[in-house]
Structures are given as structure tokens and as C-alpha cells.
Write a protein that holds these residues in place. Structure first.
Motif, mmCIF file in Angstrom:
data_model
loop_
_atom_site.group_PDB
_atom_site.id
_atom_site.type_symbol
_atom_site.label_atom_id
_atom_site.label_comp_id
_atom_site.label_asym_id
_atom_site.label_seq_id
_atom_site.Cartn_x
_atom_site.Cartn_y
_atom_site.Cartn_z
ATOM 1 N N ILE A 118 39.607 43.703 31.739
ATOM 2 C CA ILE A 118 38.731 43.422 33.249
ATOM 3 C C ILE A 118 38.834 42.001 34.093
ATOM 4 N N SER A 119 38.707 42.721 34.783
ATOM 5 C CA SER A 119 39.394 41.558 36.833
ATOM 6 C C SER A 119 38.372 41.522 37.487
ATOM 7 N N LEU A 120 38.157 40.312 38.400
ATOM 8 C CA LEU A 120 37.275 40.351 39.139
ATOM 9 C C LEU A 120 38.631 39.188 40.706
ATOM 10 N N LYS A 121 38.623 39.745 41.225
ATOM 11 C CA LYS A 121 38.819 39.383 42.448
ATOM 12 C C LYS A 121 37.747 38.925 44.151
ATOM 13 N N THR A 122 38.392 37.798 44.151
ATOM 14 C CA THR A 122 37.081 37.495 45.580
ATOM 15 C C THR A 122 38.252 37.037 46.694
ATOM 16 N N GLY A 123 37.473 37.152 47.489
ATOM 17 C CA GLY A 123 38.277 36.240 48.611
ATOM 18 C C GLY A 123 38.451 37.010 50.079
ATOM 19 N N ALA A 124 37.871 36.127 51.288
ATOM 20 C CA ALA A 124 37.108 36.570 52.362
ATOM 21 C C ALA A 124 35.991 37.005 52.388
ATOM 22 N N GLY A 125 35.478 36.625 51.927
ATOM 23 C CA GLY A 125 33.302 36.760 51.537
ATOM 24 C C GLY A 125 33.506 38.018 50.859
ATOM 25 N N SER A 126 34.366 38.720 49.728
ATOM 26 C CA SER A 126 34.075 40.538 49.358
ATOM 27 C C SER A 126 34.165 39.762 47.622
#
Length: 189
Positions: free
Chosen positions: A172-180
Motif C-alpha cells: 500500500i502506498s500513499l502519495k500527497t502533493g499539491a492538494g491531492s
């Protein structure tokens, strides 16, 4: 009188024929017993080799180390008991019968395979280990108690060190950035 001699010759020749056939029929039984004993001897080496090679092929080095620790303990306990108890073999075939080394070695390998990789592989391994125990009784090298004790020592030594193989099946991976936000799931079949 002539008929009597002819009948006697026929009975004698038929008895010799039956005796000869019985003698020939016993030869496969003797050969079969030797084949069973030889098969048990071959399994003594091939089952541990299969367990160790299987873990190396799977690149399961933790399993390889677990197998090695179990095998060393198994041999130490088996040989220690053989010398400490010095039980005679059945039919005067020697000494140091208890426990059966062939049986403890093959059952340690089978128990490792079963506990590490599951019953799918464990059932055939246990069947081969059981056949090895039978081959030792058939060869009159051990009695049932020797074989049973060998199986208990083998299984116990494997279970002491072996853990189930937990191959990674998903991530499982989680990526965040620029409001997404992105959530990823990777599953390997």
C-alpha cells in the motif's frame, strides 16, 4: 505298475515345478524388501536436500537458516539419545537403535517443509518420511518405538525453529502533493 511310475513321475515333476515357481516367486519379495530399504536410504538424503534446495531456490534465506538450525538440533538430539540409551536393534542387527536416525532426519525435513511452506507441500513430504520409517521397520533395523521416537524428535526440532513463510503479496502506498492525495494498492499474484 507302468502307470503308477508314470503318475509318480508326473506328480514328482509337477511338485518340482510348483516348488520352483514358489522359489522364483519369493525372489521378487526378497528383491522388493531390498528395494524398500534402499528407497528409505535414498530418502534419508533426498528429503533434506529438497527442503534446503527449495528454500535456496525461493531465495528464502531465513528459511534456509531455520532449516539448518533444526537439522543441527535434530542430529544432536538423535545421536545423543542413541549413545545415551544404546538400545539394541531388533533381531540382533546391531545397537544404538533408539531413535531412528533415518526417521528423525526425514521427519525434520518434512515438518520444515510443512510449517514453512504449507500443507500443499507438507503432505507429500510427510508421506515420504512415513515411508522412510516403514522402510526401517521392514529392514528389521528398528521397531515401531524407534521410528515413533525418531518422528517426534524430527518434528519437534523443526517446529522449534521454523516459522511460516510470509511472502509479500501486496503493498500500500500513499502519495500527497499539491492538494491531492493518491492511495495505491499493488497486489502480486
Amino acid at each position: 505298475m507302468k502307470n503308477f511310475i508314470l503318475i509318480l513321475k508326473l506328480k514328482l515333476s509337477s511338485n518340482l515345478l510348483v516348488f520352483g515357481l514358489l522359489l522364483l516367486g519369493c525372489q521378487p519379495l526378497i528383491a522388493q524388501d531390498k528395494a524398500i530399504e534402499t528407497s528409505g536410504d535414498i530418502l534419508l538424503f533426498s528429503l533434506p536436500v529438497m527442503a534446503l534446495t527449495g528454500s535456496l531456490i525461493a531465495k528464502d534465506y531465513e528459511g534456509t537458516w531455520q532449516f539448518t538450525k533444526g537439522a543441527l538440533l535434530n542430529q544432536g538430539v538423535t545421536i545423543g539419545l542413541k549413545y545415551a540409551l544404546n538400545k539394541d536393534r531388533p533381531y540382533g542387527n546391531g545397537e544404538r537403535a533408539f531413535p531412528s536416525g533415518h526417521t528423525s532426519t526425514t521427519f525434520q525435513s518434512a515438518a520444515f517443509i510443512q510449517k514453512r511452506y504449507g500443507w500443499k507441500y507438507g503432505i507429500p513430504a510427510y508421506a515420504l518420511a512415513g515411508f522412510t520409517g516403514y522402510s526401517r521397520i521392514n529392514a528389521q533395523a528398528h521397531d515401531g518405538w524407534d521410528v515413533l521416537a525418531g518422528a517426534v524428535v524430527g518434528v519437534s526440532s523443526a517446529y522449534l525453529f521454523t516459522t511460516p513463510y510470509a511472502q509479500e503479496h501486496f503493498d500500500i502506498s500513499l502519495k500527497t502533493g499539491a492538494g491531492s492525495y493518491q492511495l495505491g494498492l499493488i497486489y502480486n499474484f
